[in-house]
Design a protein around this motif. Structure first.
Motif, PDB file in Angstrom:
ATOM      1  N   ILE A   6       0.834  -1.204   0.000  1.00  0.00           N
ATOM      2  CA  ILE A   6       0.000   0.000   0.000  1.00  0.00           C
ATOM      3  C   ILE A   6       0.869   1.255   0.000  1.00  0.00           C
ATOM      4  N   ALA A   7       1.907   1.264   0.839  1.00  0.00           N
ATOM      5  CA  ALA A   7       2.801   2.425   0.916  1.00  0.00           C
ATOM      6  C   ALA A   7       3.486   2.683  -0.425  1.00  0.00           C
ATOM      7  N   SER A   8       3.938   1.606  -1.082  1.00  0.00           N
ATOM      8  CA  SER A   8       4.611   1.741  -2.378  1.00  0.00           C
ATOM      9  C   SER A   8       3.640   2.211  -3.451  1.00  0.00           C
ATOM     10  N   LEU A   9       2.434   1.625  -3.468  1.00  0.00           N
ATOM     11  CA  LEU A   9       1.424   1.959  -4.481  1.00  0.00           C
ATOM     12  C   LEU A   9       1.007   3.418  -4.406  1.00  0.00           C
ATOM     13  N   LEU A  10       0.839   3.938  -3.174  1.00  0.00           N
ATOM     14  CA  LEU A  10       0.320   5.289  -2.980  1.00  0.00           C
ATOM     15  C   LEU A  10       1.409   6.316  -2.689  1.00  0.00           C
ATOM     16  N   SER A  11       2.671   5.875  -2.652  1.00  0.00           N
ATOM     17  CA  SER A  11       3.800   6.775  -2.361  1.00  0.00           C
ATOM     18  C   SER A  11       3.583   7.526  -1.052  1.00  0.00           C
ATOM     19  N   ILE A  12       3.328   6.768  -0.002  1.00  0.00           N
ATOM     20  CA  ILE A  12       3.076   7.346   1.316  1.00  0.00           C
ATOM     21  C   ILE A  12       4.075   6.798   2.311  1.00  0.00           C
ATOM     22  N   SER A  13       4.090   7.368   3.518  1.00  0.00           N
ATOM     23  CA  SER A  13       5.035   6.930   4.542  1.00  0.00           C
ATOM     24  C   SER A  13       4.710   5.503   4.982  1.00  0.00           C
ATOM     25  N   PRO A  14       5.729   4.757   5.423  1.00  0.00           N
ATOM     26  CA  PRO A  14       5.481   3.394   5.919  1.00  0.00           C
ATOM     27  C   PRO A  14       4.465   3.364   7.063  1.00  0.00           C
ATOM     28  N   ILE A  15       4.468   4.401   7.912  1.00  0.00           N
ATOM     29  CA  ILE A  15       3.530   4.433   9.037  1.00  0.00           C
ATOM     30  C   ILE A  15       2.094   4.576   8.540  1.00  0.00           C
ATOM     31  N   CYS A  38      -0.370   1.921  15.947  1.00  0.00           N
ATOM     32  CA  CYS A  38       1.062   2.013  15.648  1.00  0.00           C
ATOM     33  C   CYS A  38       1.856   2.279  16.926  1.00  0.00           C
ATOM     34  N   GLN A  39       2.973   1.575  17.095  1.00  0.00           N
ATOM     35  CA  GLN A  39       3.905   1.859  18.188  1.00  0.00           C
ATOM     36  C   GLN A  39       5.011   2.757  17.645  1.00  0.00           C
ATOM     37  N   ILE A  40       5.365   3.766  18.424  1.00  0.00           N
ATOM     38  CA  ILE A  40       6.257   4.799  17.910  1.00  0.00           C
ATOM     39  C   ILE A  40       7.067   5.374  19.068  1.00  0.00           C
ATOM     40  N   SER A  41       8.178   5.988  18.758  1.00  0.00           N
ATOM     41  CA  SER A  41       8.973   6.666  19.782  1.00  0.00           C
ATOM     42  C   SER A  41       8.842   8.170  19.593  1.00  0.00           C
ATOM     43  N   LEU A  42       9.228   8.918  20.613  1.00  0.00           N
ATOM     44  CA  LEU A  42       9.192  10.386  20.482  1.00  0.00           C
ATOM     45  C   LEU A  42      10.051  10.862  19.307  1.00  0.00           C
ATOM     46  N   GLU A  43      11.155  10.183  19.078  1.00  0.00           N
ATOM     47  CA  GLU A  43      12.067  10.586  17.993  1.00  0.00           C
ATOM     48  C   GLU A  43      11.409  10.469  16.617  1.00  0.00           C
ATOM     49  N   PHE A  79      -1.660   6.024  18.731  1.00  0.00           N
ATOM     50  CA  PHE A  79      -0.239   5.672  18.770  1.00  0.00           C
ATOM     51  C   PHE A  79       0.152   5.321  20.202  1.00  0.00           C
ATOM     52  N   LEU A  80       0.967   4.281  20.329  1.00  0.00           N
ATOM     53  CA  LEU A  80       1.565   3.957  21.625  1.00  0.00           C
ATOM     54  C   LEU A  80       2.982   4.514  21.605  1.00  0.00           C
ATOM     55  N   ILE A  81       3.172   5.618  22.318  1.00  0.00           N
ATOM     56  CA  ILE A  81       4.483   6.279  22.366  1.00  0.00           C
ATOM     57  C   ILE A  81       5.282   5.638  23.503  1.00  0.00           C
ATOM     58  N   LYS A  82       6.257   4.853  23.119  1.00  0.00           N
ATOM     59  CA  LYS A  82       6.984   4.020  24.073  1.00  0.00           C
ATOM     60  C   LYS A  82       8.092   4.808  24.791  1.00  0.00           C
ATOM     61  N   VAL A 100       6.961   6.332  31.008  1.00  0.00           N
ATOM     62  CA  VAL A 100       5.614   5.794  30.785  1.00  0.00           C
ATOM     63  C   VAL A 100       5.429   5.486  29.301  1.00  0.00           C
ATOM     64  N   ASP A 101       4.416   4.672  29.004  1.00  0.00           N
ATOM     65  CA  ASP A 101       3.977   4.452  27.625  1.00  0.00           C
ATOM     66  C   ASP A 101       2.678   5.228  27.443  1.00  0.00           C
ATOM     67  N   ILE A 102       2.662   6.109  26.479  1.00  0.00           N
ATOM     68  CA  ILE A 102       1.553   7.047  26.294  1.00  0.00           C
ATOM     69  C   ILE A 102       0.700   6.638  25.106  1.00  0.00           C
ATOM     70  N   ILE A 103      -0.617   6.663  25.281  1.00  0.00           N
ATOM     71  CA  ILE A 103      -1.556   6.412  24.185  1.00  0.00           C
ATOM     72  C   ILE A 103      -2.080   7.769  23.727  1.00  0.00           C
ATOM     73  N   ALA A 104      -1.891   8.074  22.449  1.00  0.00           N
ATOM     74  CA  ALA A 104      -2.214   9.426  21.989  1.00  0.00           C
ATOM     75  C   ALA A 104      -2.600   9.446  20.515  1.00  0.00           C
ATOM     76  N   ASN A 105      -3.348  10.483  20.152  1.00  0.00           N
ATOM     77  CA  ASN A 105      -3.531  10.847  18.751  1.00  0.00           C
ATOM     78  C   ASN A 105      -2.417  11.810  18.373  1.00  0.00           C
ATOM     79  N   ILE A 106      -1.932  11.692  17.158  1.00  0.00           N
ATOM     80  CA  ILE A 106      -0.954  12.647  16.638  1.00  0.00           C
ATOM     81  C   ILE A 106      -1.626  13.385  15.490  1.00  0.00           C
ATOM     82  N   GLU A 107      -1.722  14.703  15.630  1.00  0.00           N
ATOM     83  CA  GLU A 107      -2.471  15.488  14.660  1.00  0.00           C
ATOM     84  C   GLU A 107      -1.589  16.560  14.033  1.00  0.00           C
ATOM     85  N   TYR A 108      -1.817  16.763  12.752  1.00  0.00           N
ATOM     86  CA  TYR A 108      -1.141  17.837  12.028  1.00  0.00           C
ATOM     87  C   TYR A 108      -2.203  18.753  11.440  1.00  0.00           C
TER      88      TYR A 108
END
Length: 598
Positions: free
Chosen positions: A23-32, A488-493, A517-520, A576-584
């Motif tokens: 899907i990421a390759s077909l639509l040229s989008i980020s892996p996430i 998705c599990q993700i880090s602050l970085e 997102f689970l921010i580990k 802590v492990d944080i459960i959050a929405n990430i919005e732009y």
């Protein structure tokens, strides 16, 4: 299964690396983003493009698939050609107002000036009634189109038929086994309809009706020597209804949203150069957007939390006809006046609503102490125009099916007018229909998440027992199975502009929730309290990079004096492990905390 701070089961959705990478390759989008799409219900490699970039031409169904559509269209086209008087009777919420405005504009553009009635919530109640049918008859109406109502209006529609009027019902609410007297019932949620379009709101069904009417009139030669209306200009009304009625954000509804946004932005940017007949679809919306402090609509938030509440305020506090008059206006000065009136009514609505919520919370605490599974709260001091919003807020706060009732006297009888909101897995609409069929309520209807009814106050205890027993097992099952899905599990970085494309998942809603997102391994550095209610968290990485920690800011809404607020206080300075929405958005990046996994 691991529990969250709020006691929910933590469910980390399993990744399908092959599917997500394709899907990421077909639509040229980020892996996430590819990973999130691969985990979205109903999305696969074959339809991911339509989900992410929904186009009306690709997703538009044949309107004839809807049961009753062809019958209704045939009758309405004959009425149009024979120059019969057509009446519109719509509901008083955003969906009803949007549907009514859309059909009125379509008819005006083809040379028909319809009679239009939106019931007054306080004088007329919901939907068709015998007095309103009589009023339509006195206006010499031949055919009435009910919009966002009518599916269970048995006596009023029978009365209309006795007066010699024809009725076409356009609705999306749950039906009963019996059908009211009508030329046609166009409702994807009626028994026997196999269109698979039950996720549409009334405005969505109305748009399909306009498409079908337009095609039939073209076939009949109606447009010879005439200009056909541009149906794309009606899509913003379908978008308004879909978002504000909180429909599933899948399929055609996603196309309504994306096309509606594009059509609005294009025509508002070029408003001064529009022809006068084109301005009818945009004049009122333009003034409403300006009254809301915006220059354009760019997100579902703008629709659901800025524009929608102002339209709703007319029906909640005064008259929904203010909204229809605004949305079908071509006079800038008059439209600006009506938009300002709705803005004022919306502010009044907010003030009334907050008072009732505080009162309802005190009652809810007492009910929950007695072990109730359903909250049924009532008062003769509550404004019936805002009980739906209050029910939604109380439901969110206590995670229980909630019924909020306003008590008033009608013809010497004390009546409860109630709005219902429900949690996932508990169908309140079916329970209301069941109560109606058992004679426990006077009238009512709705769908899984929201419903409404009126009943005699004397029947309150019997009705409360009915809902408590009817919904008990579903509520228990929903509570035991309560979970929170992690996309998705993700880090602050990893939280940076490289994943900005997750905003392309808009519009969010039922069927397409905001990804979690689970921010580990984040550390809560410190926090500040905003408006004595919200927490602004400063988060940092566990380890330094080049002798520096990476810091990110996050927001935890309505945190003070809550379980999550207490969690933050106890874990300040801890990992802590944080459960959050990430919005732009236009304001940049936001991390919105909803729970903690520790």
């Amino acid at each position: 299964m691991k529990k969250t701070a709020l006691g929910r089961n933590l469910n980390i959705l399993e990744s399908n690396l092959n599917k997500s990478s394709q899907i990421a390759s077909l639509l040229s989008i980020s892996p996430i983003l590819g990973d999130i799409l691969a985990k979205t219900d109903g999305v696969d490699v074959s339809n991911a493009e339509d989900f992410l970039n929904p186009k009306l031409k690709n997703l538009m169904p044949n309107p004839s698939k809807l049961m009753g559509m062809d019958l209704g269209v045939t009758h309405l086209c004959k009425a149009i050609i024979d120059k019969k008087t057509i009446g519109i009777l719509g509901d008083y919420d955003v969906d009803g107002v949007s549907s009514s405005s859309m059909l009125k504009i379509f008819l005006i553009l083809i040379g028909i000036l319809p009679k239009i009635i939106i019931p007054n919530r306080f004088k007329d109640g919901y939907g068709p009634s015998i007095p309103l049918m009589h009023k339509m008859h006195m206006e010499k109406v031949d055919t009435i189109v009910t919009l966002d109502c009518g599916t269970v209006a048995f006596e009023p529609l029978e009365y209309a038929k006795a007066l010699g009027m024809n009725v076409v019902v356009v609705d999306h609410h749950i039906s009963q086994i019996d059908r009211p007297e009508a030329i046609a019932i166009i409702n994807p949620n009626q028994l026997g309809d196999d269109s698979k379009m039950g996720y549409l709101c009334a405005a969505g069904v109305t748009f399909l009706l306009c498409v079908a009417l337009n095609a039939k009139l073209r076939e009949m030669g109606f447009y010879e020597g005439k200009k056909e209306p541009n149906l794309l200009n009606l899509v913003p009304f379908a978008m308004l209804g879909s978002v504000c009625d909180m429909m599933k954000m899948i399929g055609l509804n996603r196309a309504f949203y994306h096309t509606g946004i594009a059509v609005l932005q294009k025509n508002l940017q070029n408003y001064d150069s529009l022809l006068q007949e084109e301005k009818i679809a945009f004049c009122g919306l333009r003034q409403l957007i300006l009254a809301g402090g915006k220059q354009e609509i760019s997100s579902s938030y703008d629709i659901g939390f800025i524009i929608g509440p102002m339209i709703n305020a007319g029906g909640r506090i005064d008259s929904a006809m203010i909204g229809v008059d605004l949305l079908t206006n071509t006079d800038e000065t008059d439209a600006a006046r009506l938009a300002a009136e709705l803005k004022t009514l919306n502010q009044e609505r907010r003030e009334i609503q907050e008072e009732i919520i505080e009162s309802a919370k005190k009652m809810a605490d007492l009910e929950l102490a007695s072990g109730k599974n359903v909250l049924f709260l009532k008062s003769d001091k509550w404004h019936e125009g805002v009980i739906g919003i209050v029910a939604s807020k109380i439901k969110d706060l206590y995670q229980k099916p909630t019924i909020i009732g306003s008590i008033s006297k009608n013809s010497g009888v004390m009546i409860i007018k109630a709005s219902c909101r429900s949690i996932d897995g508990v169908d309140i609409g079916k329970s209301v229909i069941c109560a109606l069929e058992n004679g426990l309520i006077l009238k009512g209807g709705g769908h899984a998440g929201a419903a409404g009814f009126s009943a005699k106050l004397d029947d309150f205890e019997r009705l409360f027992d009915f809902f408590e027993q009817h919904l008990h097992q579903d509520v228990v099952s929903a509570k035991d199975g309560a979970k929170i899905d992690i996309h998705c599990q993700i880090s602050l970085e990893q939280i940076d502009d490289k994943i900005r494309d997750i905003s392309r998942l808009e519009p969010f809603g039922i069927g397409n929730p905001k990804p979690l997102f689970l921010i580990k391994n984040a550390v809560i550095g410190d926090y500040s309290v905003l408006k004595e209610l919200h927490f602004r968290l400063n988060l940092r990485t566990r380890h330094k990079n080049d002798d520096k920690y990476l810091w990110k800011s996050a927001i935890l809404f309505n945190a003070n004096a809550t379980l999550l607020g207490d969690f933050v206080k106890k874990h300040q300075g801890k990992e802590v492990d944080i459960i959050a929405n990430i919005e732009y958005g236009s304001y940049g990046l936001s991390i919105v905390v909803v729970d903690f996994a520790n």
